[in-house]
Design an enzyme around this catalytic site. Structure first.
Site, PDB file in Angstrom:
ATOM      1  N   GLU A 163     -71.427  20.227  27.825  1.00 26.46           N
ATOM      2  CA  GLU A 163     -71.092  19.249  28.788  1.00 26.46           C
ATOM      3  C   GLU A 163     -69.987  18.262  28.159  1.00 26.46           C
ATOM      4  OE1 GLU A 163     -70.192  18.156  31.435  1.00 26.46           O
ATOM      5  OE2 GLU A 163     -72.064  17.326  32.647  1.00 26.46           O
ATOM      6  N   ASP A 164     -69.336  17.389  28.701  1.00 26.55           N
ATOM      7  CA  ASP A 164     -68.327  16.322  28.331  1.00 26.55           C
ATOM      8  C   ASP A 164     -69.269  15.177  27.678  1.00 26.55           C
ATOM      9  OD1 ASP A 164     -68.878  15.727  30.752  1.00 26.55           O
ATOM     10  OD2 ASP A 164     -67.017  15.250  31.444  1.00 26.55           O
TER      11      ASP A 164
ATOM     12  N   ASP B 230     -74.336  10.609  30.172  1.00 24.06           N
ATOM     13  CA  ASP B 230     -74.087   8.819  30.749  1.00 24.06           C
ATOM     14  C   ASP B 230     -75.526   8.659  31.019  1.00 24.06           C
ATOM     15  OD1 ASP B 230     -72.872   6.736  31.103  1.00 24.06           O
ATOM     16  OD2 ASP B 230     -72.386   7.246  33.262  1.00 24.06           O
TER      17      ASP B 230
ATOM     18  N   PHE C  11     -65.933   3.106  29.347  1.00 25.35           N
ATOM     19  CA  PHE C  11     -65.576   4.388  30.251  1.00 25.35           C
ATOM     20  C   PHE C  11     -64.261   4.955  29.370  1.00 25.35           C
ATOM     21  CE2 PHE C  11     -63.445   6.894  33.499  1.00 25.35           C
ATOM     22  CZ  PHE C  11     -64.710   7.581  33.974  1.00 25.35           C
TER      23      PHE C  11
ATOM     24  N   ARG D 295     -57.185  14.126  31.733  1.00 22.94           N
ATOM     25  CA  ARG D 295     -58.203  15.056  31.115  1.00 22.94           C
ATOM     26  C   ARG D 295     -57.241  15.860  30.029  1.00 22.94           C
ATOM     27  NH1 ARG D 295     -62.807  16.418  34.194  1.00 22.94           N
ATOM     28  NH2 ARG D 295     -62.287  15.974  36.423  1.00 22.94           N
TER      29      ARG D 295
HETATM   30  P1  IMP Z   1     -74.511  11.395  34.313  1.00 20.96           P
HETATM   31  O1  IMP Z   1     -74.975  12.128  35.264  1.00 20.96           O
HETATM   32  O2  IMP Z   1     -74.536   9.604  34.667  1.00 20.96           O
HETATM   33  O3  IMP Z   1     -75.058  11.494  32.865  1.00 20.96           O
HETATM   34  O4  IMP Z   1     -72.852  11.630  34.258  1.00 20.96           O
HETATM   35  C1  IMP Z   1     -72.361  12.595  33.624  1.00 20.96           C
HETATM   36  C2  IMP Z   1     -70.831  12.872  34.283  1.00 20.96           C
HETATM   37  O5  IMP Z   1     -70.351  11.659  34.491  1.00 20.96           O
HETATM   38  C3  IMP Z   1     -69.875  13.314  33.012  1.00 20.96           C
HETATM   39  O6  IMP Z   1     -70.235  14.823  33.287  1.00 20.96           O
HETATM   40  C4  IMP Z   1     -68.844  12.873  33.414  1.00 20.96           C
HETATM   41  O7  IMP Z   1     -68.066  13.770  34.397  1.00 20.96           O
HETATM   42  C5  IMP Z   1     -69.106  11.472  34.149  1.00 20.96           C
HETATM   43  N1  IMP Z   1     -68.859  10.599  33.244  1.00 20.96           N
HETATM   44  C6  IMP Z   1     -69.825   9.690  32.648  1.00 20.96           C
HETATM   45  N2  IMP Z   1     -69.033   8.879  31.792  1.00 20.96           N
HETATM   46  C7  IMP Z   1     -67.932   8.932  31.953  1.00 20.96           C
HETATM   47  C8  IMP Z   1     -66.810   8.577  31.319  1.00 20.96           C
HETATM   48  O8  IMP Z   1     -66.993   7.435  30.285  1.00 20.96           O
HETATM   49  N3  IMP Z   1     -65.727   9.047  31.314  1.00 20.96           N
HETATM   50  C9  IMP Z   1     -65.427   9.981  32.109  1.00 20.96           C
HETATM   51  N4  IMP Z   1     -66.664  10.902  32.919  1.00 20.96           N
HETATM   52  C10 IMP Z   1     -67.848  10.080  32.690  1.00 20.96           C
HETATM   53 MG    MG Z   2     -65.748  13.228  35.962  1.00 16.42          MG
END
Ligand code: IMP
Ligand code: MG
Length: 188
Positions: A104-105, A108, A157, A170
């Site tokens: 995963e990237d 969050d 962010f 991206r």
């Molecule tokens: P989570 O479900 O809140 O953990 O969100 C995960 C997803 O939110 C990641 O796969 C990203 O696509 C997006 N995301 C969360 N933080 C960022 C950020 O700082 N920049 C870009 N995408 C983010």
């Molecule tokens: Mg995204």
């Protein structure tokens, strides 16, 4: 930022450079290679944000790998998680009895990966682990830890190296912080 001319005006600063990412990715790949020695692994790239990191990482892993891809969506055009994960594209191979490593990237709130782990877990893999390029531990809403994490970052962010804002940025080679003004723009 010579190579980023097109979007340079939107970038506040580089948080993690491509050289740092490259170095850290090698370390993680070496650890994964060691941890799964003698094992086959299905590496699942979560589209679209992880593809750049995925491509960098897999080249450095010296194991018998199989690729798969999953497309889930938890974010719209904004920067806040909706709390719901939609599966848009599922993996196409059986993971029963297989070692599965989700790539995963960023972690969050943790909702996306927590949902994914639960879902893939029901398919009875031999093991199920998470590897993420970035982690924002202070943003966590559900208890979820990455097994392999590239960098812990503050609550900002970020874009680049696969990560987007409204599907843009991206392709930036570094992990960057956007200017505040980008978020307040209403031009579409
Ligand atoms: P989570 O479900 O809140 O953990 O969100 C995960 C997803 O939110 C990641 O796969 C990203 O696509 C997006 N995301 C969360 N933080 C960022 C950020 O700082 N920049 C870009 N995408 C983010
Ligand atoms: Mg995204």
């Amino acid at each position: 930022m010579g190579e980023m001319k097109r979007v340079e005006k939107d970038i506040d600063r580089i948080l993690i450079s491509s050289a740092e990412i490259e170095q850290r990715t090698k370390e993680i790949a070496a650890q994964i290679t060691k941890d799964y020695e003698g094992e086959e692994v299905v590496v699942v790239s979560i589209l679209r944000g992880s593809v750049v990191f995925f491509a960098e990482l897999v080249k450095q892993i010296d194991l018998d790998l199989r690729f798969d891809f999953m497309y889930v969506s938890s974010y719209g055009a904004g920067t806040e998680s909706s709390g719901e994960v939609r599966i848009i594209k599922d993996i196409t191979q059986s993971i029963k009895g297989k070692n599965v490593l989700i790539i995963e990237d960023i972690i969050d709130s943790g909702r996306t990966l927590s949902n994914l782990k639960e879902l893939l877990g029901t398919r009875n893999p031999k093991s199920l682990k998470i590897c993420a390029l970035l982690d924002k531990p202070t943003r966590r809403v559900v208890a979820l830890e990455g097994d392999y994490v590239g960098f812990s970052i503050p609550d900002e962010f970020v874009v680049g190296f696969g990560l987007d804002y409204d599907e843009r940025y991206r392709n930036l080679p570094h992990v960057c912080v956007l200017k505040k003004s980008v978020f307040s723009k209403q031009d579409n």
